[in-house]
Design a protein around this motif. Structure first.
Motif, PDB file in Angstrom:
ATOM      1  N   TYR A 123       0.853  -1.188   0.000  1.00 41.61           N
ATOM      2  CA  TYR A 123       0.000   0.000   0.000  1.00 41.61           C
ATOM      3  C   TYR A 123       0.891   1.240   0.000  1.00 41.61           C
ATOM      4  O   TYR A 123       1.620   1.477   0.966  1.00 41.61           O
ATOM      5  CB  TYR A 123      -0.914  -0.013   1.221  1.00 41.61           C
ATOM      6  CG  TYR A 123      -1.796   1.213   1.351  1.00 41.61           C
ATOM      7  CD1 TYR A 123      -3.002   1.298   0.675  1.00 41.61           C
ATOM      8  CD2 TYR A 123      -1.408   2.280   2.156  1.00 41.61           C
ATOM      9  CE1 TYR A 123      -3.814   2.417   0.785  1.00 41.61           C
ATOM     10  CE2 TYR A 123      -2.204   3.404   2.271  1.00 41.61           C
ATOM     11  CZ  TYR A 123      -3.410   3.465   1.578  1.00 41.61           C
ATOM     12  OH  TYR A 123      -4.200   4.579   1.692  1.00 41.61           O
ATOM     13  N   CYS A 124       0.859   1.993  -1.096  1.00 33.68           N
ATOM     14  CA  CYS A 124       1.669   3.217  -1.214  1.00 33.68           C
ATOM     15  C   CYS A 124       3.091   2.976  -0.689  1.00 33.68           C
ATOM     16  O   CYS A 124       3.523   3.641   0.265  1.00 33.68           O
ATOM     17  CB  CYS A 124       1.019   4.377  -0.474  1.00 33.68           C
ATOM     18  SG  CYS A 124      -0.606   4.836  -1.117  1.00 33.68           S
TER      19      CYS A 124
ATOM     20  N   GLY B 232      -4.452  -0.217  -3.373  1.00 33.77           N
ATOM     21  CA  GLY B 232      -4.736   1.211  -3.252  1.00 33.77           C
ATOM     22  C   GLY B 232      -4.243   1.972  -4.466  1.00 33.77           C
ATOM     23  O   GLY B 232      -4.313   1.487  -5.597  1.00 33.77           O
ATOM     24  N   GLN B 233      -3.744   3.183  -4.230  1.00 38.03           N
ATOM     25  CA  GLN B 233      -3.310   4.065  -5.312  1.00 38.03           C
ATOM     26  C   GLN B 233      -2.321   3.365  -6.238  1.00 38.03           C
ATOM     27  O   GLN B 233      -1.371   2.731  -5.797  1.00 38.03           O
ATOM     28  CB  GLN B 233      -2.671   5.320  -4.721  1.00 38.03           C
ATOM     29  CG  GLN B 233      -2.261   6.362  -5.750  1.00 38.03           C
ATOM     30  CD  GLN B 233      -1.694   7.606  -5.095  1.00 38.03           C
ATOM     31  OE1 GLN B 233      -2.033   7.928  -3.958  1.00 38.03           O
ATOM     32  NE2 GLN B 233      -0.811   8.293  -5.799  1.00 38.03           N
ATOM     33  N   GLU B 234      -2.544   3.508  -7.549  1.00 33.76           N
ATOM     34  CA  GLU B 234      -1.745   2.767  -8.520  1.00 33.76           C
ATOM     35  C   GLU B 234      -0.452   3.477  -8.916  1.00 33.76           C
ATOM     36  O   GLU B 234       0.597   2.863  -9.045  1.00 33.76           O
ATOM     37  CB  GLU B 234      -2.594   2.500  -9.774  1.00 33.76           C
ATOM     38  CG  GLU B 234      -1.965   1.525 -10.723  1.00 33.76           C
ATOM     39  CD  GLU B 234      -2.950   1.047 -11.784  1.00 33.76           C
ATOM     40  OE1 GLU B 234      -2.538   0.271 -12.650  1.00 33.76           O
ATOM     41  OE2 GLU B 234      -4.134   1.456 -11.732  1.00 33.76           O
ATOM     42  N   GLU B 235      -0.516   4.767  -9.140  1.00 30.20           N
ATOM     43  CA  GLU B 235       0.672   5.517  -9.553  1.00 30.20           C
ATOM     44  C   GLU B 235       1.110   6.489  -8.454  1.00 30.20           C
ATOM     45  O   GLU B 235       0.278   6.964  -7.683  1.00 30.20           O
ATOM     46  CB  GLU B 235       0.381   6.298 -10.850  1.00 30.20           C
ATOM     47  CG  GLU B 235       0.189   5.419 -12.071  1.00 30.20           C
ATOM     48  CD  GLU B 235       1.449   4.668 -12.476  1.00 30.20           C
ATOM     49  OE1 GLU B 235       2.538   4.933 -11.922  1.00 30.20           O
ATOM     50  OE2 GLU B 235       1.350   3.806 -13.355  1.00 30.20           O
TER      51      GLU B 235
ATOM     52  N   GLN C  48      -3.051  -5.757  -9.330  1.00 27.80           N
ATOM     53  CA  GLN C  48      -3.768  -4.669  -8.670  1.00 27.80           C
ATOM     54  C   GLN C  48      -4.981  -5.230  -7.955  1.00 27.80           C
ATOM     55  O   GLN C  48      -5.711  -6.055  -8.525  1.00 27.80           O
ATOM     56  CB  GLN C  48      -4.205  -3.616  -9.687  1.00 27.80           C
ATOM     57  CG  GLN C  48      -4.975  -2.434  -9.101  1.00 27.80           C
ATOM     58  CD  GLN C  48      -4.062  -1.421  -8.422  1.00 27.80           C
ATOM     59  OE1 GLN C  48      -2.905  -1.288  -8.802  1.00 27.80           O
ATOM     60  NE2 GLN C  48      -4.586  -0.701  -7.448  1.00 27.80           N
TER      61      GLN C  48
END
Length: 276
Positions: A13-14, A44-47, A69
């Motif tokens: 996660y991040c 969570g956030q992908e980029e 993902q």
């Protein structure tokens, strides 16, 4: 489909720089690279994380790394995604801020089978102070249990079923069972209880095979209100009970899990009363 002896599943996660420590430790394994794969699951956030991890994969093609993902986000879902795509005969879960010593995979493979799980030496440390070992209940349990040829899942060894990390588990033990994504807290212990009916015992590696558990500020991302925590504890009790009555589970392990969930509820109630 390729066949691997081991699939290493890493939900992340991040992630920060610690993820590279984790992946680097897998590049340094004495087990031949063609024998295992690494499945990183973004939670969570992908980029920019996907781009960064893809760059690492291209830099070290000898490491059989695949990137997945989890949608929607959640640690339980991320681990389930990893299990669904993993191609290994055995599964090793690693948290993204932890890492393992070079002999870890090779030695655990000599111990694990379709009845026994293999556990390596747990070493806990504060972020930035690797040379100073912190007190850790699983290290104490290892010291007591490891001199035996194996330990049953009752007694002190039950502590190793509190979560999925630092152990090699046969896919035949896991089967089609998965983490319960309804829970954000306690899902690890619930999963290990779910598969415990297929675990005859635990075998331990030498101290040369180490799982390094990094303690870092802000690593606990689940913050719940008191009443939410109480509801979660009650729901866990119900789920443990439902699982227990459906299969051939240890009564001892079941009772200890209920006590753990009940202790959480009582602690939350005390906190609530204290602040009234």
């Amino acid at each position: 489909m390729k066949h691997y002896l081991v699939s290493v599943i890493i939900p992340t996660y991040c992630p920060k720089e610690y993820l590279w420590d984790c992946l680097d430790s897998l590049r340094l394994q004495t087990l031949p690279k063609e024998a295992f794969e690494v499945v990183v699951v973004l939670n969570g956030q992908e980029e920019p994380y996907r781009t960064q991890i893809e760059a690492y994969r291209l830099r070290y093609p000898e490491l059989h790394l695949r990137l997945e993902q989890a949608e929607p986000a959640g640690a339980a879902r991320a681990r389930n995604v990893g299990l669904d795509v993993a191609e290994g005969t055995f599964i090793l879960f690693i948290d993204d801020d932890d890492f393992v010593s070079p002999m870890c995979l090779e030695e655990m493979l000599t111990l694990a089978d379709d009845r026994f799980i293999a556990v390596c030496y747990p070493y806990s440390f504060q972020d930035g102070a690797l040379g100073v070992q912190c007190p850790y209940k699983l290290t104490e349990a290892y010291d007591v249990c490891s001199p035996q040829p194996y330990a049953s899942v009752t007694g002190m060894a039950r502590q190793f079923l509190s979560g999925p990390c630092m152990k090699l588990i046969a896919r035949s033990i896991i089967g089609d069972r998965r983490f319960d994504s309804r829970f954000k807290v306690g899902e690890d212990s619930l999963f290990m209880f779910l598969i415990s009916d297929r675990i005859q015992g635990i075998r331990f590696t030498s101290r040369q095979s180490v799982y390094y558990r990094r303690l870092r500020e802000g690593s606990i991302i689940h913050s719940q209100g008191v009443w939410h925590s109480i509801r979660t504890g009650v729901a866990l009790v119900r789920e443990y009970t439902r699982i227990y009555w459906k299969g051939n589970y240890s009564t001892y392990l079941y009772v200890t899990r209920l006590l753990g969930a009940g202790h959480r509820v009582l602690h939350c109630l005390k906190q609530k009363i204290k602040h009234l």
